[in-house]
Every structure is written in C-alpha cells, then in structure tokens.
Design a protein around this motif. Sequence first.
Motif, PDB file in Angstrom:
ATOM      1  N   PRO A 249       0.820  -1.214   0.000  1.00 58.10           N
ATOM      2  CA  PRO A 249       0.000   0.000   0.000  1.00 58.10           C
ATOM      3  C   PRO A 249       0.851   1.260   0.000  1.00 58.10           C
ATOM      4  O   PRO A 249       2.047   1.228   0.285  1.00 58.10           O
ATOM      5  CB  PRO A 249      -0.753  -0.117   1.334  1.00 58.10           C
ATOM      6  N   ASP A 250       0.243   2.394  -0.321  1.00 60.03           N
ATOM      7  CA  ASP A 250       0.883   3.684  -0.087  1.00 60.03           C
ATOM      8  C   ASP A 250       0.935   3.910   1.416  1.00 60.03           C
ATOM      9  O   ASP A 250      -0.037   3.657   2.129  1.00 60.03           O
ATOM     10  CB  ASP A 250       0.062   4.808  -0.726  1.00 60.03           C
ATOM     11  N   LEU A 251       2.061   4.412   1.902  1.00 53.29           N
ATOM     12  CA  LEU A 251       2.205   4.633   3.346  1.00 53.29           C
ATOM     13  C   LEU A 251       2.242   6.107   3.708  1.00 53.29           C
ATOM     14  O   LEU A 251       2.368   6.459   4.882  1.00 53.29           O
ATOM     15  CB  LEU A 251       3.465   3.923   3.858  1.00 53.29           C
ATOM     16  N   SER A 252       2.154   6.987   2.722  1.00 49.29           N
ATOM     17  CA  SER A 252       2.147   8.418   3.007  1.00 49.29           C
ATOM     18  C   SER A 252       1.401   9.134   1.899  1.00 49.29           C
ATOM     19  O   SER A 252       1.143   8.575   0.836  1.00 49.29           O
ATOM     20  CB  SER A 252       3.579   8.955   3.117  1.00 49.29           C
ATOM     21  N   GLY A 253       1.058  10.378   2.163  1.00 52.62           N
ATOM     22  CA  GLY A 253       0.375  11.173   1.158  1.00 52.62           C
ATOM     23  C   GLY A 253      -1.096  10.837   1.035  1.00 52.62           C
ATOM     24  O   GLY A 253      -1.675  10.160   1.885  1.00 52.62           O
ATOM     25  N   ASP A 254      -1.692  11.291  -0.042  1.00 52.92           N
ATOM     26  CA  ASP A 254      -3.130  11.150  -0.250  1.00 52.92           C
ATOM     27  C   ASP A 254      -3.550   9.775  -0.728  1.00 52.92           C
ATOM     28  O   ASP A 254      -4.723   9.448  -0.722  1.00 52.92           O
ATOM     29  CB  ASP A 254      -3.622  12.179  -1.265  1.00 52.92           C
ATOM     30  N   GLY A 255      -2.610   8.956  -1.175  1.00 52.79           N
ATOM     31  CA  GLY A 255      -2.984   7.656  -1.713  1.00 52.79           C
ATOM     32  C   GLY A 255      -3.386   7.746  -3.169  1.00 52.79           C
ATOM     33  O   GLY A 255      -3.200   8.764  -3.840  1.00 52.79           O
ATOM     34  N   SER A 256      -3.963   6.679  -3.655  1.00 49.41           N
ATOM     35  CA  SER A 256      -4.320   6.592  -5.062  1.00 49.41           C
ATOM     36  C   SER A 256      -5.330   7.666  -5.456  1.00 49.41           C
ATOM     37  O   SER A 256      -6.246   7.976  -4.700  1.00 49.41           O
ATOM     38  CB  SER A 256      -4.921   5.209  -5.355  1.00 49.41           C
ATOM     39  N   PRO A 257      -5.208   8.215  -6.661  1.00 51.71           N
ATOM     40  CA  PRO A 257      -6.199   9.178  -7.142  1.00 51.71           C
ATOM     41  C   PRO A 257      -7.513   8.517  -7.540  1.00 51.71           C
ATOM     42  O   PRO A 257      -8.500   9.206  -7.804  1.00 51.71           O
ATOM     43  CB  PRO A 257      -5.518   9.818  -8.351  1.00 51.71           C
ATOM     44  N   ARG A 258      -7.546   7.175  -7.589  1.00 46.36           N
ATOM     45  CA  ARG A 258      -8.751   6.431  -7.975  1.00 46.36           C
ATOM     46  C   ARG A 258      -9.200   5.532  -6.836  1.00 46.36           C
ATOM     47  O   ARG A 258      -8.403   5.108  -5.996  1.00 46.36           O
ATOM     48  CB  ARG A 258      -8.489   5.553  -9.204  1.00 46.36           C
ATOM     49  N   PHE A 259     -10.477   5.216  -6.826  1.00 51.85           N
ATOM     50  CA  PHE A 259     -10.959   4.126  -5.999  1.00 51.85           C
ATOM     51  C   PHE A 259     -10.357   2.824  -6.519  1.00 51.85           C
ATOM     52  O   PHE A 259     -10.135   2.660  -7.712  1.00 51.85           O
ATOM     53  CB  PHE A 259     -12.485   4.016  -6.068  1.00 51.85           C
ATOM     54  N   ALA A 260     -10.123   1.883  -5.593  1.00 48.68           N
ATOM     55  CA  ALA A 260      -9.646   0.551  -5.967  1.00 48.68           C
ATOM     56  C   ALA A 260     -10.804  -0.432  -5.903  1.00 48.68           C
ATOM     57  O   ALA A 260     -11.916  -0.097  -5.505  1.00 48.68           O
ATOM     58  CB  ALA A 260      -8.508   0.122  -5.045  1.00 48.68           C
ATOM     59  N   SER A 261     -10.523  -1.665  -6.300  1.00 45.25           N
ATOM     60  CA  SER A 261     -11.522  -2.724  -6.186  1.00 45.25           C
ATOM     61  C   SER A 261     -11.360  -3.428  -4.849  1.00 45.25           C
ATOM     62  O   SER A 261     -10.253  -3.845  -4.517  1.00 45.25           O
ATOM     63  CB  SER A 261     -11.329  -3.742  -7.307  1.00 45.25           C
ATOM     64  N   PRO A 262     -12.427  -3.538  -4.061  1.00 47.85           N
ATOM     65  CA  PRO A 262     -13.760  -3.004  -4.344  1.00 47.85           C
ATOM     66  C   PRO A 262     -14.037  -1.698  -3.612  1.00 47.85           C
ATOM     67  O   PRO A 262     -13.523  -1.477  -2.523  1.00 47.85           O
ATOM     68  CB  PRO A 262     -14.660  -4.111  -3.796  1.00 47.85           C
ATOM     69  N   VAL A 263     -14.853  -0.832  -4.235  1.00 46.66           N
ATOM     70  CA  VAL A 263     -15.457   0.278  -3.497  1.00 46.66           C
ATOM     71  C   VAL A 263     -16.553  -0.368  -2.667  1.00 46.66           C
ATOM     72  O   VAL A 263     -17.546  -0.849  -3.205  1.00 46.66           O
ATOM     73  CB  VAL A 263     -16.028   1.341  -4.448  1.00 46.66           C
ATOM     74  N   HIS A 264     -16.395  -0.416  -1.346  1.00 46.26           N
ATOM     75  CA  HIS A 264     -17.161  -1.396  -0.573  1.00 46.26           C
ATOM     76  C   HIS A 264     -18.234  -0.780   0.314  1.00 46.26           C
ATOM     77  O   HIS A 264     -19.385  -0.676  -0.101  1.00 46.26           O
ATOM     78  CB  HIS A 264     -16.201  -2.267   0.236  1.00 46.26           C
ATOM     79  N   GLY A 265     -17.929  -0.380   1.550  1.00 42.16           N
ATOM     80  CA  GLY A 265     -18.970   0.109   2.446  1.00 42.16           C
ATOM     81  C   GLY A 265     -19.425   1.517   2.100  1.00 42.16           C
ATOM     82  O   GLY A 265     -18.651   2.328   1.588  1.00 42.16           O
ATOM     83  N   ILE A 266     -20.710   1.817   2.412  1.00 44.77           N
ATOM     84  CA  ILE A 266     -21.209   3.184   2.251  1.00 44.77           C
ATOM     85  C   ILE A 266     -22.312   3.435   3.262  1.00 44.77           C
ATOM     86  O   ILE A 266     -23.207   2.606   3.444  1.00 44.77           O
ATOM     87  CB  ILE A 266     -21.689   3.459   0.805  1.00 44.77           C
ATOM     88  N   VAL A 267     -22.230   4.580   3.954  1.00 46.74           N
ATOM     89  CA  VAL A 267     -23.268   5.025   4.880  1.00 46.74           C
ATOM     90  C   VAL A 267     -23.351   6.543   4.807  1.00 46.74           C
ATOM     91  O   VAL A 267     -22.382   7.203   4.411  1.00 46.74           O
ATOM     92  CB  VAL A 267     -22.977   4.590   6.343  1.00 46.74           C
ATOM     93  N   VAL A 268     -24.508   7.102   5.176  1.00 51.15           N
ATOM     94  CA  VAL A 268     -24.691   8.546   5.231  1.00 51.15           C
ATOM     95  C   VAL A 268     -25.091   8.908   6.658  1.00 51.15           C
ATOM     96  O   VAL A 268     -26.033   8.335   7.205  1.00 51.15           O
ATOM     97  CB  VAL A 268     -25.757   9.029   4.232  1.00 51.15           C
ATOM     98  N   SER A 269     -24.378   9.842   7.261  1.00 56.57           N
ATOM     99  CA  SER A 269     -24.625  10.211   8.655  1.00 56.57           C
ATOM    100  C   SER A 269     -25.830  11.125   8.786  1.00 56.57           C
ATOM    101  O   SER A 269     -26.311  11.706   7.809  1.00 56.57           O
ATOM    102  CB  SER A 269     -23.389  10.900   9.240  1.00 56.57           C
ATOM    103  N   ASN A 270     -26.311  11.280  10.015  1.00 55.18           N
ATOM    104  CA  ASN A 270     -27.444  12.167  10.280  1.00 55.18           C
ATOM    105  C   ASN A 270     -27.138  13.606   9.896  1.00 55.18           C
ATOM    106  O   ASN A 270     -28.052  14.371   9.553  1.00 55.18           O
ATOM    107  CB  ASN A 270     -27.838  12.104  11.756  1.00 55.18           C
ATOM    108  N   ASP A 271     -25.857  13.999   9.988  1.00 57.68           N
ATOM    109  CA  ASP A 271     -25.493  15.364   9.627  1.00 57.68           C
ATOM    110  C   ASP A 271     -25.062  15.491   8.167  1.00 57.68           C
ATOM    111  O   ASP A 271     -24.460  16.486   7.768  1.00 57.68           O
ATOM    112  CB  ASP A 271     -24.420  15.922  10.565  1.00 57.68           C
ATOM    113  N   GLY A 272     -25.384  14.486   7.360  1.00 58.84           N
ATOM    114  CA  GLY A 272     -25.258  14.622   5.919  1.00 58.84           C
ATOM    115  C   GLY A 272     -23.864  14.462   5.360  1.00 58.84           C
ATOM    116  O   GLY A 272     -23.481  15.177   4.422  1.00 58.84           O
ATOM    117  N   ILE A 273     -23.094  13.514   5.888  1.00 61.26           N
ATOM    118  CA  ILE A 273     -21.784  13.204   5.328  1.00 61.26           C
ATOM    119  C   ILE A 273     -21.816  11.774   4.795  1.00 61.26           C
ATOM    120  O   ILE A 273     -22.261  10.857   5.482  1.00 61.26           O
ATOM    121  CB  ILE A 273     -20.666  13.354   6.373  1.00 61.26           C
TER     122      ILE A 273
END
Length: 408
Positions: A249-273
Amino acid sequence: MKKSMVCLTVFASLALLGSVSKTYAVAPTTKTIEYPVFAVDETWPKLPNNWVMGNVSKISVDTSDNVWIIHRPRTVPAGKAAAPPVIELDRDGRFVQAWGGPGEGYDWPDAEHNVFVDYKGNVWISGSSPSGQSKTKRSDDMIIKFTNDGKFIFQIGGRSVSNGSTDPKSVNKPGDLFVWPKTNELFVSDGYGNRRVIVFDADTGAFRRMWGAFGKPPEDDANSGGPGPSGGHSGTADTAEGGAKTTVPDLSGDGSPRFASPVHGIVVSNDGIVYVGDRSNRRIQLFTPAGKYLSQIFINRSEPGSGSVSGLAFSADKAQRFLYVSDYGNSHVVVVDRKKREVLYQFGKRAATPGDFRGIHHIAVDSKGNLYTAEVAPGGRAQRFLYKGLSSTLPPNAFIEADPAPKQ
C-alpha cells in the motif's frame, strides 16, 4: 495613625486573599476519553429447522431493530440444510421469516452480497458474481428492490449488462447499499467492477448522479482497462471476494487518485456526510451528498493485511459519535471518533473463537447500540456484540494500533 492602620489592614487583607486564591485555584481539566464497550453474545443467532448458513456477506438492522442477514446457500457443505438466503430475526433473536432466490421478473444474484432494509421497510438486494464463491462467470450488474415479505418491486440494471464506471443505467457488483431518508435516495458503492459512488431515486430507480475518488468523475481501473472483478490500487486478503493480489500500500500522502476494487462500504450520517469504504486503498473517503470531497481517514494503513476498510456503521446516539469499521484484511473491528476522525481502539483477531473474526465483511448497529458482524469465507457466520455502555478506560479486549491513522 488611624489612617495608617486602615491602610495596613487593607493591604494585609488583599495579600491574604491573593494567598488564598493561589492555594485553592482549580487547575484546568482535560476531558476524559470515553470508549464504547462490547461483549460477544455467544447464544446468538438461533435458526429453526436445523438450518445452516453459508458465507454471511451482509447484515442489516431495520427501524424496528429486526436483524436481516443475507448469506450464500451455495457455500453450505453438502448434507447440511441450507437456510434461504435472506433471514429476518426479531430484536430478541427469534426467527421471523426467510425468503429469496430466483423468481419471475428479476435476476437473483449468483453470489449474494448485500441486503439493506430502508426506512420504509423495503428490502434491497445485490450480488458480487463472479467473485464471492460464484459458480458462474455471469456478472451481477443489478440491484433488486423487494417488499418486506419478498415481493418484487423493481430492478436497476441486469445480468452482465454493465458498460463501465460511467454507465448510469446499471451497476457492476456493488459493494454496499444505503437509502438516506432525508432525500429518499439510494447511495451505492459500486463496487467490485466499477470504481464509483452512484445515486438513484429510491422510489423509481432513476439515476441521479455519480462520482469517483476525491469527487472527480468516475474512471475504470487503469490497470485492467475497464470493469471487472480484479484490479485496483492494492489487494485484498480474501481472493474469493475479488480484488487484486498486490499487497504493497501507499504509506504516506493522499494515496491513489482512484478508488480501488472493491469500493465497498457506504453510509450517510445524520449530519449529511457520505462515508465510502475504499477497501483495498485502506481508507474512508468523506463527501457531501452531492459528491463534493471533504476528507479521508486511513485505517491500518501499514498493517500486513490489505483491504482494511470493508463495512461501516454508526453508533446509535443521535450525534453518531462513533464510526465502526470492519477491517476485512486484518480481522478487526475499528472504533473511530467520528468528529475527530481518530481511531480510539480496535478489537478482534483472526480466529474462529466467538468475538474474533475470519473474513469480517459488513457490520450494523441497532437502536440500543448493539453491534452485528457478518463474516464471509472462511468465517461463515454472524455475531452479535452487546453494547455495555461507555468506559473511561480501554475495554479488556481492546488494543491500540501501532501507528495512528492519519487524517487528510
């Protein structure tokens, strides 16, 4: 003389007050860190008819605190009685109903992956074939909406129809589903084949918008040249669940400019994030519901097991103070202070004992704060962890990661 005596008296009084003030001054206090505490419930779950579950890919809790499980009957050993793929239990763990499988008008997944019950009681299903122990090479490029008792409503996409990460009409083996009540929209982390978040109207299935990592337009995997079960920036620990095999993996910086496989979990918080688990890149990216990038959190970025961010769930309090993360690659549950975006502690190790994990995939929380986990291969089980309240000290089963998770 009297005037001098008065002055001396006043001076002495002021000096005494100053001395008292210094002696009894209250030192600034530091707010105590509080940790949520969990204990595994070894009696849960109980199924009728001697039913056995195969690899459990997703667990969801509805508005009545009933727990929904989806598993893969094809992975049940020969000679065992496989439960139907979708199982509902009440808040006390009693069996309510079970259903699912091929039917008229829709394409049932070849590899069951997701079940999500929305605030209206509708049940959303998706798959991940040809990954996920599928026996075919057909691609699960659909999301199916059912009533609470399994009646078909509509389908988005279809079998092997995806045209890649810019296709607004289908998905490609989505990692997770979440309906946000505030906008009545279905947010999809898409997924094992595509590299994006895509949003649909939850009543009609109409396309709304999509985005890739850092809120940029979605792109297919640069390594593979298009959608597919493999590819990505870094690999996963369980090749049965798809993803590339590289583990650096990347160990510093922002990491990959793309999503990797798989784009997996997703949730939306009560405050809209919107929180998106970029599993193989070992990070969570945060967005507005419109897709504007906000920040990211790396989880166990330097740990040996890749694919660290798999499932996501919030604590039950209104402020959703804690974010819980299932670390698929390292077999941990990670407890994060949501506002500070800092890891507080982790628990679990790679083992078959109750309270530990093998292939922890997705997680969920009920209104009492109890935590539920789903394990795919080789774990093949669901577990419940009872919420015991907050503690000012670390729980007995807790550990702190070696390197704090950096915020970006």
